[in-house]
Design an enzyme around this catalytic site. Structure first.
Site, mmCIF file in Angstrom:
data_model
loop_
_atom_site.group_PDB
_atom_site.id
_atom_site.type_symbol
_atom_site.label_atom_id
_atom_site.label_comp_id
_atom_site.label_asym_id
_atom_site.label_seq_id
_atom_site.Cartn_x
_atom_site.Cartn_y
_atom_site.Cartn_z
ATOM 1 N N LYS A 171 0.822 -1.218 0.000
ATOM 2 C CA LYS A 171 0.000 0.000 0.000
ATOM 3 C C LYS A 171 0.852 1.262 0.000
ATOM 4 O O LYS A 171 0.615 2.186 -0.783
ATOM 5 C CB LYS A 171 -0.927 0.001 1.230
ATOM 6 N N ASN A 172 1.833 1.323 0.884
ATOM 7 C CA ASN A 172 2.576 2.580 1.024
ATOM 8 C C ASN A 172 3.479 2.865 -0.167
ATOM 9 O O ASN A 172 3.781 4.026 -0.451
ATOM 10 C CB ASN A 172 3.368 2.593 2.339
ATOM 11 N N CYS B 207 -3.412 12.931 13.588
ATOM 12 C CA CYS B 207 -4.245 11.760 13.361
ATOM 13 C C CYS B 207 -4.165 10.860 14.561
ATOM 14 O O CYS B 207 -3.571 11.197 15.577
ATOM 15 C CB CYS B 207 -3.863 11.045 12.086
ATOM 16 N N ARG C 68 2.190 14.075 13.591
ATOM 17 C CA ARG C 68 2.608 13.902 12.206
ATOM 18 C C ARG C 68 2.753 15.212 11.416
ATOM 19 O O ARG C 68 2.045 15.450 10.428
ATOM 20 C CB ARG C 68 1.658 12.932 11.495
ATOM 21 N N PRO C 69 3.684 16.068 11.819
ATOM 22 C CA PRO C 69 3.918 17.310 11.078
ATOM 23 C C PRO C 69 4.557 17.031 9.714
ATOM 24 O O PRO C 69 5.042 15.928 9.473
ATOM 25 C CB PRO C 69 4.898 18.073 11.967
ATOM 26 N N ILE C 70 4.560 18.053 8.811
ATOM 27 C CA ILE C 70 5.223 17.859 7.511
ATOM 28 C C ILE C 70 6.303 18.934 7.292
ATOM 29 O O ILE C 70 6.590 19.318 6.160
ATOM 30 C CB ILE C 70 4.230 17.815 6.329
ATOM 31 N N ASP D 102 4.754 0.131 12.168
ATOM 32 C CA ASP D 102 3.477 -0.394 11.678
ATOM 33 C C ASP D 102 3.242 -1.855 12.090
ATOM 34 O O ASP D 102 2.183 -2.404 11.819
ATOM 35 C CB ASP D 102 3.395 -0.275 10.143
ATOM 36 N N ARG E 252 -8.850 0.117 5.006
ATOM 37 C CA ARG E 252 -7.978 1.106 4.347
ATOM 38 C C ARG E 252 -6.692 0.460 3.843
ATOM 39 O O ARG E 252 -6.119 0.921 2.863
ATOM 40 C CB ARG E 252 -7.596 2.216 5.354
HETATM 41 C C1 UD1 Z 1 4.836 6.496 6.729
HETATM 42 C C2 UD1 Z 1 3.842 5.391 6.509
HETATM 43 C C3 UD1 Z 1 3.312 4.908 7.841
HETATM 44 C C4 UD1 Z 1 4.455 4.501 8.759
HETATM 45 C C5 UD1 Z 1 5.515 5.599 8.844
HETATM 46 C C6 UD1 Z 1 6.761 5.161 9.588
HETATM 47 C C7 UD1 Z 1 2.891 5.961 4.364
HETATM 48 C C8 UD1 Z 1 1.733 6.469 3.619
HETATM 49 N N1 UD1 Z 1 2.763 5.924 5.706
HETATM 50 O O1 UD1 Z 1 4.156 7.568 7.366
HETATM 51 O O2 UD1 Z 1 2.463 3.794 7.607
HETATM 52 O O3 UD1 Z 1 3.945 4.266 10.055
HETATM 53 O O4 UD1 Z 1 5.916 6.007 7.529
HETATM 54 O O5 UD1 Z 1 7.307 4.040 8.986
HETATM 55 O O6 UD1 Z 1 3.896 5.553 3.806
HETATM 56 N N2 UD1 Z 1 8.065 13.782 11.045
HETATM 57 C C9 UD1 Z 1 8.259 15.119 11.351
HETATM 58 N N3 UD1 Z 1 8.234 16.022 10.319
HETATM 59 C C10 UD1 Z 1 8.018 15.659 9.031
HETATM 60 C C11 UD1 Z 1 7.816 14.305 8.733
HETATM 61 C C12 UD1 Z 1 7.852 13.374 9.763
HETATM 62 O O7 UD1 Z 1 8.433 15.479 12.502
HETATM 63 O O8 UD1 Z 1 8.000 16.531 8.153
HETATM 64 C C13 UD1 Z 1 8.114 12.772 12.131
HETATM 65 C C14 UD1 Z 1 6.762 12.084 12.363
HETATM 66 O O9 UD1 Z 1 5.958 12.805 13.234
HETATM 67 C C15 UD1 Z 1 7.202 10.752 12.931
HETATM 68 C C16 UD1 Z 1 8.521 10.476 12.193
HETATM 69 O O10 UD1 Z 1 8.973 11.735 11.716
HETATM 70 O O11 UD1 Z 1 7.483 10.884 14.290
HETATM 71 C C17 UD1 Z 1 8.403 9.516 11.038
HETATM 72 O O12 UD1 Z 1 7.347 9.934 10.176
HETATM 73 P P1 UD1 Z 1 7.291 9.510 8.649
HETATM 74 O O13 UD1 Z 1 8.297 8.444 8.372
HETATM 75 O O14 UD1 Z 1 7.322 10.728 7.808
HETATM 76 O O15 UD1 Z 1 5.848 8.867 8.553
HETATM 77 P P2 UD1 Z 1 4.799 9.028 7.397
HETATM 78 O O16 UD1 Z 1 5.499 9.240 6.079
HETATM 79 O O17 UD1 Z 1 3.751 9.975 7.813
#
Ligand code: UD1
Length: 418
Positions: free
Chosen positions: A22-23, A117, A122-124, A305, A397
């Site tokens: 999926k991812n 969520c 989960r910030p970006i 996960d 999902r």
């Molecule tokens: C993806 C996966 C999710 C999995 C996760 C970790 C998808 C669609 N989802 O989520 O199933 O649980 O990887 O393997 O592929 N973070 C920040 N700032 C950012 C981005 C991330 O602080 O800009 C932090 C997050 O809060 C978290 C960590 O970094 O603590 C890892 O997050 P990330 O690997 O980005 O997870 P997702 O891509 O959201």
């Protein structure tokens, strides 16, 4: 309301075939709209998150031809708007991949910001940092993120933490950004490699995916391709934990055993039998299993996960196990439900201390998120008596035909919808 009714106590036995990842598929579908030519994607998992992602690209004008449940042809040549609707972002977080794909291809994107969520904030910020380094202007207003670039250029980007989403997102945009992009402290998950292989099959020049430094030379344009997605590491791991927890014997087909090593290692430590073949693993759950400690980490560490599923297996292992969640801050919400099924677990912050019990007992359960849902189903399959699980929309999902696959292994599970 949808429910699974599960009569527990039967060890799962037989064969199960794993669907596409999926991812990986979420990143690949976003990448597919970066060319005007046809892209044929095979081994797409037929799960709700993927169907929403396909709806979202269709909504902005891409042609989406679902050839069968697992094959889709996408043509991004007819995209008419770069404004992704809020509805899609609310339904799947990974629609943030539209920022990288549209910014790379059109130098412009408007995407509603994902909220927090069920498993954490989960910030970006790291995604944004990457796009800014490449010359994009990012504005946030009215709950949306506006990304614009006069010209997008390669850049040297160092992520503050290992992030799957930002690694894929920046990789998407950098593919078409003139010059060289270097991503340091990149995530190394199997789906990062799969998205990179897919983009390379479209003419991109990405090297180093799967290591912590990814080097991308921007190309002028991408072309069409035919690509088959890798098997889902987490779906495979879930069935491995089901074999252990129910003391079953499952041959899990269509997997890449290398991707499962961290899970295999822990199941072996617990005393289970795990046999690896070319593209299959067989797990035989030991009658008596031992405690162990686990900490979730970026790949090749133990995946976050898989944390709820292994916690269920450890709940049935002798002695005290400690599970530390180091990726997401709020990923133990399901533990309250497990306790209602008889588990003996104490959570303090990001640590769960588990005292092994002999068996779960069936209960009425509410599923809080996708992976926790799979874990609670696993507990119910082992439990003495009957469980009713609601909130199974979360499970749909990310798991294809979950109830049917479990039933084919002898699990007594019925899907009810009223
Ligand atoms: C993806 C996966 C999710 C999995 C996760 C970790 C998808 C669609 N989802 O989520 O199933 O649980 O990887 O393997 O592929 N973070 C920040 N700032 C950012 C981005 C991330 O602080 O800009 C932090 C997050 O809060 C978290 C960590 O970094 O603590 C890892 O997050 P990330 O690997 O980005 O997870 P997702 O891509 O959201």
């Amino acid at each position: 309301m949808e429910q699974y009714i599960i009569e527990g106590g039967t060890p799962l036995k037989g064969e199960v075939t794993i669907s596409g990842a999926k991812n990986a598929a979420l990143g690949i579908i976003a990448g597919a709209i970066m060319t005007d030519e046809d892209v044929l994607i095979e081994n797409i998992p037929n799960v709700n998150d993927i169907n929403v992602m396909l709806e979202a690209i269709s909504e902005i004008g891409a042609e989406v031809d679902r050839i069968d449940a697992h094959t889709v042809r996408i043509n991004g040549g007819s995209i008419k708007t770069l404004d992704v609707k809020d509805e899609y972002m609310r339904r799947i977080r990974a629609s943030y991949y539209f920022i990288g794909a549209l910014l790379g291809r059109y130098h412009n994107a408007c995407v509603p910001l994902p909220g927090g969520c069920e498993i954490g904030a989960r910030p970006i910020d790291q995604h944004i940092k990457g796009f800014r380094a490449m010359g994009a202007k990012i504005d946030i207003s009215g709950g949306s993120l506006y990304a614009k670039a006069e010209s997008l250029n390669g850049a040297h980007i160092y992520f503050d933490m290992v992030t799957v989403g930002a690694t894929i997102n920046v990789m998407l945009a950098a593919t078409l950004a003139p010059g060289k992009t270097i991503i340091e402290n990149a995530a190394r998950e199997p789906h990062i490699v799969d998205v990179a292989n897919f983009l390379n099959s479209m003419g991109a020049n990405i090297k180093g995916a799967g290591t912590d430094i990814i080097r991308i030379k921007g190309v002028n344009k991408l072309h069409g391709t035919e690509y088959s997605i890798i098997p889902d590491q987490i779906e495979a791991g879930t069935f491995m934990c089901m074999a252990a927890a129910t003391r079953g014997d499952i041959l899990i087909k269509n997997v890449i055993p290398k991707h499962l090593e961290s899970i295999t290692a822990k199941l072996l430590e617990m005393g289970n039998e795990v046999m690896e073949f070319d593209d299959e693993v067989r797990v035989i759950g030991a009658a008596s299993q031992r405690h162990t400690d686990i900490k979730t980490l970026p790949y090749p560490g133990f995946p976050t996960d898989m944390q709820p599923q292994i916690t269920v297996a450890l709940s049935l292992a002798e002695g005290i196990s400690v599970v530390t969640e180091s990726i997401f801050e709020n990923r133990f919400k399901y533990v309250d439900e497990l306790i209602r099924m008889g588990a003996s677990i104490r959570v303090e912050g990001n640590v769960a201390v588990i005292c092994g019990i002999k068996t779960f007992t069936g209960a009425a359960i509410s599923v809080p998120d996708l992976r926790a849902g799979a874990a609670l189903v696993t507990a119910a399959l082992q439990a003495k008596g009957r469980s009713a699980l609601e909130g199974i929309g979360f499970i749909k999902r990310g798991y294809e035909d979950f109830d049917k696959k479990i039933a084919s292994l002898g699990g007594k599970i019925t899907y009810i919808s009223d």
